[in-house]
Design a protein around this motif. Structure first.
Motif, PDB file in Angstrom:
ATOM      1  N   MET A  69      87.730 107.227 101.339  1.00  0.00           N
ATOM      2  CA  MET A  69      86.843 107.943 102.226  1.00  0.00           C
ATOM      3  C   MET A  69      86.767 107.169 103.545  1.00  0.00           C
ATOM      4  O   MET A  69      86.625 105.954 103.566  1.00  0.00           O
ATOM      5  CB  MET A  69      85.458 108.060 101.568  1.00  0.00           C
ATOM      6  CG  MET A  69      84.432 108.667 102.462  1.00  0.00           C
ATOM      7  SD  MET A  69      82.896 109.175 101.660  1.00  0.00           S
ATOM      8  CE  MET A  69      82.256 107.688 101.008  1.00  0.00           C
ATOM      9  N   ALA A  70      86.830 107.883 104.656  1.00  0.00           N
ATOM     10  CA  ALA A  70      86.771 107.266 105.980  1.00  0.00           C
ATOM     11  C   ALA A  70      85.366 106.760 106.273  1.00  0.00           C
ATOM     12  O   ALA A  70      84.374 107.383 105.899  1.00  0.00           O
ATOM     13  CB  ALA A  70      87.193 108.270 107.032  1.00  0.00           C
ATOM     14  N   LYS A  71      85.297 105.615 106.939  1.00  0.00           N
ATOM     15  CA  LYS A  71      84.004 105.040 107.300  1.00  0.00           C
ATOM     16  C   LYS A  71      83.444 105.787 108.510  1.00  0.00           C
ATOM     17  O   LYS A  71      84.155 106.060 109.470  1.00  0.00           O
ATOM     18  CB  LYS A  71      84.181 103.560 107.622  1.00  0.00           C
ATOM     19  CG  LYS A  71      82.875 102.868 107.903  1.00  0.00           C
ATOM     20  CD  LYS A  71      83.035 101.374 107.725  1.00  0.00           C
ATOM     21  CE  LYS A  71      81.852 100.596 108.194  1.00  0.00           C
ATOM     22  NZ  LYS A  71      80.625 100.830 107.512  1.00  0.00           N
ATOM     23  N   LEU A  72      82.173 106.083 108.466  1.00  0.00           N
ATOM     24  CA  LEU A  72      81.483 106.800 109.532  1.00  0.00           C
ATOM     25  C   LEU A  72      81.285 105.881 110.730  1.00  0.00           C
ATOM     26  O   LEU A  72      80.790 104.762 110.596  1.00  0.00           O
ATOM     27  CB  LEU A  72      80.125 107.291 109.027  1.00  0.00           C
ATOM     28  CG  LEU A  72      79.214 107.976 110.031  1.00  0.00           C
ATOM     29  CD1 LEU A  72      79.827 109.288 110.503  1.00  0.00           C
ATOM     30  CD2 LEU A  72      77.855 108.231 109.409  1.00  0.00           C
ATOM     31  N   ASP A  73      81.683 106.334 111.913  1.00  0.00           N
ATOM     32  CA  ASP A  73      81.402 105.606 113.147  1.00  0.00           C
ATOM     33  C   ASP A  73      80.041 106.102 113.633  1.00  0.00           C
ATOM     34  O   ASP A  73      79.925 107.154 114.271  1.00  0.00           O
ATOM     35  CB  ASP A  73      82.489 105.868 114.189  1.00  0.00           C
ATOM     36  CG  ASP A  73      82.309 105.042 115.443  1.00  0.00           C
ATOM     37  OD1 ASP A  73      81.159 104.667 115.771  1.00  0.00           O
ATOM     38  OD2 ASP A  73      83.318 104.779 116.112  1.00  0.00           O
ATOM     39  N   VAL A  74      79.002 105.359 113.296  1.00  0.00           N
ATOM     40  CA  VAL A  74      77.621 105.778 113.508  1.00  0.00           C
ATOM     41  C   VAL A  74      77.335 106.073 114.979  1.00  0.00           C
ATOM     42  O   VAL A  74      76.806 107.138 115.314  1.00  0.00           O
ATOM     43  CB  VAL A  74      76.643 104.700 112.981  1.00  0.00           C
ATOM     44  CG1 VAL A  74      75.209 105.114 113.202  1.00  0.00           C
ATOM     45  CG2 VAL A  74      76.900 104.426 111.517  1.00  0.00           C
ATOM     46  N   THR A  95      79.159 109.130 116.299  1.00  0.00           N
ATOM     47  CA  THR A  95      78.560 110.355 115.761  1.00  0.00           C
ATOM     48  C   THR A  95      77.276 110.710 116.495  1.00  0.00           C
ATOM     49  O   THR A  95      77.040 111.868 116.845  1.00  0.00           O
ATOM     50  CB  THR A  95      78.292 110.196 114.248  1.00  0.00           C
ATOM     51  OG1 THR A  95      79.530 109.918 113.590  1.00  0.00           O
ATOM     52  CG2 THR A  95      77.663 111.454 113.664  1.00  0.00           C
TER      53      THR A  95
END
Length: 67
Positions: free
Chosen positions: A1-6, A9
């Motif tokens: 799963m790709a890490k969220l770029d907070v 976003t």
């Protein structure tokens, strides 16, 4: 799963939140008055945002059912 770029976003989403689901400064001030610790403030703000997202999703589903 790709890490969220907070941060990416957040910046991408700003300006695209419908007024009825947005969080207003007075709402954030109430959170800051109740919760002192920065993590508690962030958690409370997240919870409010989640609740607003659920409300938006439910409204969208109801609108889709009426068609």
């Amino acid at each position: 799963m790709a890490k969220l770029d907070v941060l990416k976003t957040i910046e991408k989403t700003r300006g695209h939140v419908a007024d009825r689901y947005d969080v207003y400064p007075e709402d954030l001030m109430r959170i800051m008055e109740k919760y002192v610790h920065p993590y508690s403030i962030a958690s409370a703000a997240f919870t409010l945002g989640y609740a607003q997202g659920v409300k938006a999703s439910e409204a969208k589903q109801k609108k889709g059912m009426r068609k």
